[in-house]
Design an enzyme around this catalytic site. Structure first.
Site, short mmCIF file in Angstrom:
data_model
loop_
_atom_site.label_atom_id
_atom_site.label_comp_id
_atom_site.label_asym_id
_atom_site.label_seq_id
_atom_site.Cartn_x
_atom_site.Cartn_y
_atom_site.Cartn_z
N LYS A 32 0.11 3.81 -2.73
CA LYS A 32 -0.88 4.89 -2.65
C LYS A 32 -0.21 6.27 -2.54
O LYS A 32 -0.83 7.28 -2.88
CB LYS A 32 -1.82 4.66 -1.46
CG LYS A 32 -2.69 3.42 -1.58
CD LYS A 32 -3.60 3.27 -0.38
CE LYS A 32 -4.54 2.08 -0.50
NZ LYS A 32 -3.86 0.80 -0.31
N SER B 108 -5.82 3.67 4.40
CA SER B 108 -5.32 2.81 3.32
C SER B 108 -6.48 2.26 2.50
O SER B 108 -6.65 1.04 2.37
CB SER B 108 -4.47 1.67 3.89
OG SER B 108 -3.66 1.11 2.87
N SER C 221 0.79 -1.24 0.00
CA SER C 221 0.00 0.00 0.00
C SER C 221 0.82 1.28 0.00
O SER C 221 0.24 2.37 -0.09
CB SER C 221 -0.96 0.01 1.19
OG SER C 221 -2.07 -0.82 0.92
#
Length: 490
Positions: A137, A324, A134
C-alpha cells in the site's frame, strides 16, 4: 521533539515542503495557535496589523503594572540535523532482533538515510525479494498521489436523460472508496485512527430530488453507471476465500466499502446494491421511480443534476494507511489505471505503477506486484524498492507525496501500530512511523524513523517464511527491530 508530539502529527498532517516538517511536525499546534507569522484569531495581530503575533518580550505591560523582565530559556537540545551519515554497525546492532529464529529462514532488511542516495544497511540473503503483504500500500499510495495530486476528490453524481415519456436518471459512480449510506460521524480527535468526512448517498438523493423538482420533474426511471472500472471485480491472483472475508468486489460505485447496511458482511454486487439504496432514498425525498433499476452507461449528452465529493486523496491515503484498508487501496489502483492508461483495470493499474516508478528512478528489478493492497501471495518486492519509494516521498522533487509520510501510523500511538512496539526499546515508541504487512507466514514493516541523534532514516523489514505457530512472536521480533532504529544512536 517528544513522542507525544510526533504521535499527534497524524491527526492533521503537514503542509510544509521540507521532508522533516512534513514527517514530524505537529500541525495541530500551528492550527490552534495561528502558526508562524499568523494571528491567533481574528486575522490581526495584537499590534493591530496582519503581521502576526508580537514577541511577548516586546509587548509593554499595561500602565501601573510592574512585571519582571522576560527571561528567555536556553535551548533544551541542539536542533536535530535530520540528515547525515548513518553508522552501519549501530544499525546492525539495533536490528539484532531480526536474527530471532521465530522470523524464519528468509528475512530481508534495508535501511537508508531518508534524504540522499545509497544504503546504510542491507540484508538480502537468498532471494532478494519477499512477499510484501500490506506494505504494498505504500507503493500504491505514492503512485496515486503522484498522478492525481493530494487535493484530488472523486465525485458520485446524477445525470438526467430526457428521452422517452419518462426521463431517465442515472447514478454515476466516480470511484469514491468511502461513499456511505448516510452522513457519517467525523473524527472526534480521540480515536487512534483518522476518520475523514465522507460523502453519502442520502445527501446525494436529497440534492438530486431538490434539483429535479426545481426543473419540474417528479417521476423518473433509474439507471446506474459503474463503467469507470472494467475487467474482473476480483483479482485472479487472490485466494478464493478473500470474498467476503477480506475484500469486496472492486467497484467505482459502492456503499460502506461494499458492505451490508449492518456492516457484518460484503455484498456480491456493490453497484446494484448502491443503486437500490439510492432509489429508496430518492423515494423518501419525494421523487417517484418507475420501472426496474437498470445497469447502463450514462449518455454523454445527459444533463448534470447533483453530485457529492469524496475526501481528498491525501485524506483517503491517510485513512487507508492507518487502518490498512484493502478495499480503498484497490480502488486507488483502478484510479491509477484510469489516470495513466485510460482503463480502470487491475492490469492497467499495475502497469501504470511500474511505469511511474521507473520514470522516477526507482528500479523494480525482480520485484513484481499484481494488486494494490498486497493481498496477492504472488507479489514479490525487494526492501530496497520500499525504501526508495519512501525517499521519493521525502524528496524535494515530489512534494505532492508528503501525505504518504504523514499518514504512516505512529508506533505506540495510532492506527495499526497503536498497540505495537511496546516490548522493544521504550525510546522507539513515537519515533517510528511504519506501514504493517501481515499475511499467513508473512510479517513486514516499512516506514521511517528518527533516532536519538535526530537523524531520519527509511527502512523496510520483511520476513515471509514464518511458521504459523510463531506468527505473534515473529511480529514482536520485527517490532523490536523497528523500535531499535528509533532508539539507537545511528
Amino acid at each position: 521533539m517528544t513522542p507525544a508530539v510526533i504521535a499527534r502529527s497524524t491527526r492533521t498532517g503537514c503542509g510544509a515542503a521540507s521532508p522533516r516538517c512534513s514527517v514530524w511536525c505537529w500541525s495541530g499546534v500551528a492550527r490552534s495557535h495561528g502558526g508562524p507569522g499568523r494571528p491567533r484569531s481574528g486575522g490581526t495581530s495584537s499590534r493591530g496589523d496582519a503581521a502576526g503575533p508580537a514577541d511577548p518580550a516586546a509587548v509593554a505591560p499595561p500602565p501601573g503594572v510592574d512585571v519582571p523582565d522576560v527571561v528567555r530559556p536556553a535551548a533544551l537540545a541542539p536542533p536535530a540535523p535530520g540528515a547525515g551519515p548513518l553508522d552501519r554497525a549501530a544499525i546492525a546492532a539495533a536490528l539484532a532482533p531480526l536474527r530471532d529464529k521465530d522470523l524464519g529462514p528468509h528475512v530481508l532488511a534495508a535501511v537508508a538515510p531518508l534524504t540522499g542516495t545509497g544504503f546504510a544497511y542491507q540484508a538480502t540473503e537468498g532471494l532478494p525479494v519477499a512477499m510484501p503483504a500490506s506494505t504494498t500500500k505504500v507503493v500504491t499510495s505514492a503512485v496515486a498521489l503522484f498522478l492525481l495530486g493530494p487535493d484530488r476528490t472523486f465525485a458520485t453524481r446524477t445525470v438526467l436523460e430526457r428521452s422517452g415519456t419518462t426521463p431517465r436518471l442515472v447514478l454515476v459512480g466516480g470511484g469514491d472508496p468511502y461513499l456511505t449510506r448516510t452522513p457519517a460521524s467525523t473524527d472526534d480527535g480521540t480515536s487512534p485512527t483518522y476518520q475523514p468526512k465522507r460523502a453519502d448517498i442520502r445527501t446525494l438523493a436529497r440534492s438530486t430530488a431538490a434539483s429535479l423538482r426545481a426543473s419540474g420533474v417528479s417521476v423518473v426511471r433509474l439507471g446506474y453507471d459503474d463503467t469507470l472500472f472494467s475487467g474482473p471485480a476480483m483479482n485472479p491472483r487472490w485466494e478464493a476465500g478473500y470474498f467476503p472475508e477480506e475484500v469486496s468486489p472492486i467497484s467505482p460505485l459502492w456503499l460502506d466499502t461494499g458492505r451490508t447496511a449492518d456492516g457484518r458482511t460484503r455484498v456480491a454486487n456493490p453497484s446494484a446494491t448502491a443503486a437500490l439504496e439510492f432509489r429508496r432514498e430518492l423515494g423518501r425525498a419525494g421523487i417517484k421511480v418507475s420501472g426496474t433499476t437498470s445497469h447502463a452507461a450514462a449518455a454523454a449528452s445527459a444533463t448534470a443534476v447533483a453530485q457529492v465529493h469524496s475526501p481528498t486523496l491525501a485524506q483517503i491515503v491517510q485513512r487507508l494507511l492507518e487502518v490498512s484498508d484493502n478495499n480503498a487501496a484497490e480502488v486507488l489502483l483502478r484510479q491509477i489505471g484510469v489516470a495513466e492508461g485510460g482503463a480502470g483495470t487491475f492490469t492497467a493499474g499495475q502497469a501504470a505503477v511500474a511505469r511511474v516508478l521507473k520514470a522516477n528512478g526507482i528500479d523494480l528489478g525482480t520485484s513484481v506486484l499484481y494488486d494494490g493492497s498486497g493481498l496477492s501471495r504472488s507479489n514479490r518486492l525487494a526492501p530496497q524498492v520500499l525504501v526508495d519509494v519512501l525517499r521519493w516521498a521525502a524528496s524535494d522533487r515530489a512534494p505532492q507525496l508528503r501525505p504518504l509520510l504523514a499518514g504512516l501510523p505512529v508506533a505506540g500511538y495510532t492506527g495499526s501500530l497503536d498497540d505495537r512496539m511496546d516490548q522493544g526499546p521504550p525510546a522507539g515508541r513515537g519515533r517510528v512511523r511504519a506501514k504493517t504487512g501481515t499475511l499467513t507466514g508473512v510479517t513486514s514493516l516499512a516506514g521511517i524513523a528518527v533516532d536519538r541523534k535526530g537523524r531520519l532514516m527509511a527502512f523496510a523489514l520483511m520476513a515471509d517464511r514464518v511458521k504459523a505457530p510463531k506468527a505473534t512472536l515473529a511480529r514482536t521480533a520485527m517490532d523490536d527491530a523497528a523500535a531499535g532504529l528509533g532508539a539507537c544512536l545511528c
